[in-house]
Scaffold this active site. Structure first.
Site, PDB file in Angstrom:
ATOM      1  N   HIS A  72      36.231  29.707  70.888  1.00 11.64           N
ATOM      2  CA  HIS A  72      36.223  31.173  71.002  1.00 11.64           C
ATOM      3  C   HIS A  72      36.100  31.571  72.468  1.00 11.64           C
ATOM      4  O   HIS A  72      35.189  31.119  73.152  1.00 11.64           O
ATOM      5  CB  HIS A  72      35.031  31.768  70.234  1.00 11.64           C
ATOM      6  CG  HIS A  72      35.299  31.982  68.785  1.00 11.64           C
ATOM      7  ND1 HIS A  72      34.544  32.834  68.011  1.00 11.64           N
ATOM      8  CD2 HIS A  72      36.243  31.456  67.963  1.00 11.64           C
ATOM      9  CE1 HIS A  72      35.022  32.842  66.778  1.00 11.64           C
ATOM     10  NE2 HIS A  72      36.047  32.008  66.715  1.00 11.64           N
ATOM     11  N   TYR A 201      28.480  41.397  67.566  1.00 12.43           N
ATOM     12  CA  TYR A 201      27.060  41.770  67.629  1.00 12.43           C
ATOM     13  C   TYR A 201      27.005  43.288  67.554  1.00 12.43           C
ATOM     14  O   TYR A 201      27.616  43.964  68.387  1.00 12.43           O
ATOM     15  CB  TYR A 201      26.422  41.298  68.938  1.00 12.43           C
ATOM     16  CG  TYR A 201      26.293  39.797  69.067  1.00 12.43           C
ATOM     17  CD1 TYR A 201      27.337  39.015  69.550  1.00 12.43           C
ATOM     18  CD2 TYR A 201      25.104  39.152  68.706  1.00 12.43           C
ATOM     19  CE1 TYR A 201      27.213  37.639  69.666  1.00 12.43           C
ATOM     20  CE2 TYR A 201      24.971  37.767  68.834  1.00 12.43           C
ATOM     21  CZ  TYR A 201      26.035  37.026  69.306  1.00 12.43           C
ATOM     22  OH  TYR A 201      25.905  35.653  69.420  1.00 12.43           O
ATOM     23  N   PRO A 293      17.559  33.926  67.696  1.00 14.74           N
ATOM     24  CA  PRO A 293      18.948  33.451  67.599  1.00 14.74           C
ATOM     25  C   PRO A 293      19.979  34.426  68.166  1.00 14.74           C
ATOM     26  O   PRO A 293      21.157  34.125  68.199  1.00 14.74           O
ATOM     27  CB  PRO A 293      19.154  33.231  66.104  1.00 14.74           C
ATOM     28  CG  PRO A 293      18.090  34.009  65.434  1.00 14.74           C
ATOM     29  CD  PRO A 293      16.955  34.121  66.385  1.00 14.74           C
ATOM     30  N   LYS A 297      21.148  30.373  71.403  1.00 17.52           N
ATOM     31  CA  LYS A 297      20.704  29.419  72.437  1.00 17.52           C
ATOM     32  C   LYS A 297      19.876  28.256  71.908  1.00 17.52           C
ATOM     33  O   LYS A 297      19.772  27.220  72.575  1.00 17.52           O
ATOM     34  CB  LYS A 297      19.866  30.170  73.487  1.00 17.52           C
ATOM     35  CG  LYS A 297      20.681  31.142  74.322  1.00 17.52           C
ATOM     36  CD  LYS A 297      21.755  30.422  75.112  1.00 17.52           C
ATOM     37  CE  LYS A 297      22.827  31.369  75.632  1.00 17.52           C
ATOM     38  NZ  LYS A 297      24.138  30.732  75.639  1.00 17.52           N
ATOM     39  N   TYR A 384      26.184  33.897  77.996  1.00 19.51           N
ATOM     40  CA  TYR A 384      26.538  33.565  76.611  1.00 19.51           C
ATOM     41  C   TYR A 384      27.201  32.184  76.518  1.00 19.51           C
ATOM     42  O   TYR A 384      26.895  31.407  75.612  1.00 19.51           O
ATOM     43  CB  TYR A 384      27.458  34.628  76.013  1.00 19.51           C
ATOM     44  CG  TYR A 384      27.566  34.514  74.505  1.00 19.51           C
ATOM     45  CD1 TYR A 384      28.567  33.767  73.907  1.00 19.51           C
ATOM     46  CD2 TYR A 384      26.616  35.119  73.681  1.00 19.51           C
ATOM     47  CE1 TYR A 384      28.641  33.626  72.523  1.00 19.51           C
ATOM     48  CE2 TYR A 384      26.675  34.988  72.299  1.00 19.51           C
ATOM     49  CZ  TYR A 384      27.686  34.239  71.733  1.00 19.51           C
ATOM     50  OH  TYR A 384      27.738  34.086  70.362  1.00 19.51           O
TER      51      TYR A 384
HETATM   52  P1  FAS Z   1      14.879  20.849  64.149  1.00 17.79           P
HETATM   53  O1  FAS Z   1      13.799  21.762  63.678  1.00 17.79           O
HETATM   54  O2  FAS Z   1      16.293  21.097  63.749  1.00 17.79           O
HETATM   55  O3  FAS Z   1      14.560  19.350  63.690  1.00 17.79           O
HETATM   56  C1  FAS Z   1      13.235  18.864  63.726  1.00 17.79           C
HETATM   57  C2  FAS Z   1      13.135  17.780  62.654  1.00 17.79           C
HETATM   58  O4  FAS Z   1      11.834  17.199  62.729  1.00 17.79           O
HETATM   59  C3  FAS Z   1      13.294  18.335  61.247  1.00 17.79           C
HETATM   60  O5  FAS Z   1      14.257  17.606  60.536  1.00 17.79           O
HETATM   61  C4  FAS Z   1      11.907  18.197  60.639  1.00 17.79           C
HETATM   62  O6  FAS Z   1      11.956  17.921  59.263  1.00 17.79           O
HETATM   63  C5  FAS Z   1      11.362  17.016  61.420  1.00 17.79           C
HETATM   64  N1  FAS Z   1       9.899  16.962  61.465  1.00 17.79           N
HETATM   65  C6  FAS Z   1       9.034  17.976  61.622  1.00 17.79           C
HETATM   66  N2  FAS Z   1       7.770  17.518  61.596  1.00 17.79           N
HETATM   67  C7  FAS Z   1       7.842  16.166  61.426  1.00 17.79           C
HETATM   68  C8  FAS Z   1       6.890  15.126  61.315  1.00 17.79           C
HETATM   69  N3  FAS Z   1       5.585  15.389  61.348  1.00 17.79           N
HETATM   70  N4  FAS Z   1       7.316  13.869  61.148  1.00 17.79           N
HETATM   71  C9  FAS Z   1       8.655  13.589  61.098  1.00 17.79           C
HETATM   72  N5  FAS Z   1       9.613  14.529  61.192  1.00 17.79           N
HETATM   73  C10 FAS Z   1       9.205  15.802  61.346  1.00 17.79           C
HETATM   74  N6  FAS Z   1      20.292  27.960  67.295  1.00 17.79           N
HETATM   75  C11 FAS Z   1      21.467  28.308  67.885  1.00 17.79           C
HETATM   76  O7  FAS Z   1      21.783  27.797  68.964  1.00 17.79           O
HETATM   77  N7  FAS Z   1      22.314  29.204  67.294  1.00 17.79           N
HETATM   78  C12 FAS Z   1      22.029  29.760  66.086  1.00 17.79           C
HETATM   79  O8  FAS Z   1      22.840  30.501  65.576  1.00 17.79           O
HETATM   80  C13 FAS Z   1      20.814  29.427  65.427  1.00 17.79           C
HETATM   81  N8  FAS Z   1      20.525  29.937  64.200  1.00 17.79           N
HETATM   82  C14 FAS Z   1      19.374  29.558  63.580  1.00 17.79           C
HETATM   83  C15 FAS Z   1      19.049  30.041  62.315  1.00 17.79           C
HETATM   84  C16 FAS Z   1      17.870  29.634  61.673  1.00 17.79           C
HETATM   85  C17 FAS Z   1      17.544  30.167  60.297  1.00 17.79           C
HETATM   86  C18 FAS Z   1      16.964  28.738  62.305  1.00 17.79           C
HETATM   87  C19 FAS Z   1      15.665  28.315  61.646  1.00 17.79           C
HETATM   88  C20 FAS Z   1      17.279  28.255  63.570  1.00 17.79           C
HETATM   89  C21 FAS Z   1      18.477  28.646  64.203  1.00 17.79           C
HETATM   90  N9  FAS Z   1      18.816  28.155  65.453  1.00 17.79           N
HETATM   91  C22 FAS Z   1      19.975  28.511  66.075  1.00 17.79           C
HETATM   92  C23 FAS Z   1      17.948  27.228  66.136  1.00 17.79           C
HETATM   93  C24 FAS Z   1      18.083  25.832  65.535  1.00 17.79           C
HETATM   94  O9  FAS Z   1      19.404  25.538  65.299  1.00 17.79           O
HETATM   95  C25 FAS Z   1      17.343  24.841  66.412  1.00 17.79           C
HETATM   96  O10 FAS Z   1      17.459  25.153  67.771  1.00 17.79           O
HETATM   97  C26 FAS Z   1      17.759  23.399  66.196  1.00 17.79           C
HETATM   98  O11 FAS Z   1      17.599  23.089  64.851  1.00 17.79           O
HETATM   99  C27 FAS Z   1      16.901  22.520  67.112  1.00 17.79           C
HETATM  100  O12 FAS Z   1      17.057  21.217  66.730  1.00 17.79           O
HETATM  101  P2  FAS Z   1      15.800  20.207  66.782  1.00 17.79           P
HETATM  102  O13 FAS Z   1      15.133  20.341  68.093  1.00 17.79           O
HETATM  103  O14 FAS Z   1      16.332  18.898  66.353  1.00 17.79           O
HETATM  104  O15 FAS Z   1      14.752  20.798  65.731  1.00 17.79           O
HETATM  105  C1  PHB Z   2      25.686  31.909  63.429  1.00 14.24           C
HETATM  106  O1  PHB Z   2      26.919  31.781  63.269  1.00 14.24           O
HETATM  107  O2  PHB Z   2      24.841  31.462  62.614  1.00 14.24           O
HETATM  108  C2  PHB Z   2      25.188  32.642  64.656  1.00 14.24           C
HETATM  109  C3  PHB Z   2      26.109  33.059  65.602  1.00 14.24           C
HETATM  110  C4  PHB Z   2      25.648  33.705  66.743  1.00 14.24           C
HETATM  111  C5  PHB Z   2      24.283  33.924  66.897  1.00 14.24           C
HETATM  112  C6  PHB Z   2      23.359  33.503  65.936  1.00 14.24           C
HETATM  113  C7  PHB Z   2      23.821  32.855  64.786  1.00 14.24           C
HETATM  114  O3  PHB Z   2      23.831  34.559  68.016  1.00 14.24           O
END
Ligand code: FAS
Ligand code: PHB
Length: 393
Positions: A72, A201, A293, A297, A384
């Protein structure tokens, strides 16, 4: 059991680190609290910066992303009934973002790592990290109800916001910075064609809305909701009606609705841990920072952390260098804080704040200025697409 790098968490951070180390002949073991199905069932990020996309290619797991992902070169800002496109490529010398779901890249990483003989212990929660200041830190974890011990040279806490790595550090040795927002995001995933080819957005007096996608046939939409809201309060039709109210008319009338595949509410917070290194334990990804989000980032900051940490560990094992290990925390945090600032600024500009009419007028004035200025468009575009990783070698 013993290994070179013990990794807590099999999310994107832990898997990407394990993969990059493996390709350099460095051994690791991942312990993951949840089942593989649970981890792969999470619906999260969708927007990859070039830095993340390039790291996935370096980890030799970028093939499906390059085939199925959608590059994109622009995003849209909708406000006061109008839509303004920010040409990301034009304002960043040709940079773009890649639309490819976190669910998919996590699958790609797991498949490649297991196929290469990587060790991931699912349903094996870490309970504590001991002796992280020593040259033999130990991850204490549970497997089949039995306490196990993983002795390592280094521990990577990739265990997210609720992980234990950070909680293994005494409170007087760590600084936490946190800002919570008085609202959340209600998200729907549905197999309907996206309303627009690029992400929208939308700032509206009723609240923020976001039109995103996973493919040409699968859409991801969000509407700002109350923190105490509940998915049970929302029928699919109620969601679609609210989304359409928050979009400009010419967009709203084009929305294709359909049944949810998933619906969930995510809280918004900014959270940063300082430092990210404690002896021979390093925090990376959501274990060290959380951003709202809005700026897409979170996952992309996990990428820059793993870029720095993988290079530091590779330099140690290949040349016995410790200088990059010493530089990890400062380098990672410099990029983290800039992304936290951008995410905070974008969130403040796009969301409805309760009973504060002047804030809405200030937001519209800022959006009107920003989209009417080459400098303003450049600021939005270069943040961005993602600020560059600093040279780390
Ligand atoms: P994660 O949280 O993904 O992974 C951590 C892992 O550690 C998990 O699998 C967990 O089960 C495990 N864990 C925890 N405690 C433990 C323990 N005691 N022992 C063993 N394992 C354990 N980011 C974006 O860039 N763009 C987005 O659009 C976006 N949307 C999001 C929407 C939602 C609903 C959420 C919750 C997050 C969003 N994020 C987004 C952020 C998200 O994607 C995180 O930045 C990303 O998952 C980070 O990855 P990890 O650092 O691996 O953490
Ligand atoms: C998504 O596609 O989940 C998404 C895209 C842009 C954002 C956050 C989430 O800023």
């Amino acid at each position: 059991m013993r290994t070179q790098v013990g990794i807590i968490g099999a999310g994107p951070s832990g898997l990407l680190l394990a993969r990059l180390l493996h390709l350099q002949g460095i051994e690791s073991v991942i312990v993951e609290r949840q089942s593989m199905e649970h981890v792969l069932g999470r619906i999260r990020a969708g927007v990859l910066e070039e830095g993340m996309a390039n790291l996935l290619r370096e980890a030799q797991v970028g093939e499906r992303m390059d085939q199925e992902g959608l590059p994109h070169e622009g995003i849209h800002l909708a406000f006061s009934g109008r839509m303004e496109r920010i040409d990301l490529a034009a304002h960043t010398g040709g940079k773009a973002v890649m639309i490819y779901g976190q669910t998919e890249l996590t699958k790609d990483l797991v498949d490649a790592h297991l196929a290469a003989g990587g060790v991931i212990h699912y349903e094996s929660p870490a309970v504590f990290v001991e002796d992280y200041e020593s040259d033999q830190p130990r991850i204490i974890y549970e497997q089949n109800g039995q306490r196990q011990e993983l002795i390592c040279d280094f521990v990577a806490g990739c265990d997210g916001y609720h992980g234990v790595a950070r909680q293994s550090v005494p409170a007087d040795k760590i600084r936490l910075f946190e800002k919570t927002y008085p609202f959340g995001w209600l998200g729907i995933l549905s197999d309907v064609p996206p309303v627009e080819e690029e992400i929208i957005y939308a700032n509206h007096e009723r609240g923020f809305a976001l039109c995103s996608l996973r493919s040409h046939t699968r859409s991801r939409y969000y509407v700002q909701c109350e923190l105490d809201d509940d998915v049970a309060n929302w029928t699919d039709d109620a969601f679609w009606d609210e989304l359409r109210r928050r979009l400009p008319d010419e967009v709203s009338e084009r929305v294709t609705t359909g049944p949810r595949l998933e619906m969930s509410i995510a809280p918004l917070r900014s959270f940063v841990v300082e430092p990210l290194r404690f002896g021979n334990m390093f925090l990376a990804g959501d274990a060290g920072h959380i951003v709202p989000p809005t700026g897409a980032k979170g996952l992309n900051l996990a990428a820059s952390d793993i870029f720095y940490l993988s290079r530091a560990l590779i330099a140690y094992y290949s040349e016995k260098r410790t200088d990059l290990l010493d530089r990890y925390s400062a380098a990672a945090l410099r990029r983290v804080w800039k992304a936290v600032r951008f995410s905070w600024w974008f969130t403040e500009m796009m969301h409805r704040f309760e009973d504060d009419p002047i804030t809405y007028r200030l937001q519209i004035a800022e959006l009107d200025y920003l989209t009417g200025s080459e400098a303003g468009r450049t600021v939005m575009a270069e943040n961005y697409v993602g600020l560059p990783f600093e040279t780390f070698e």
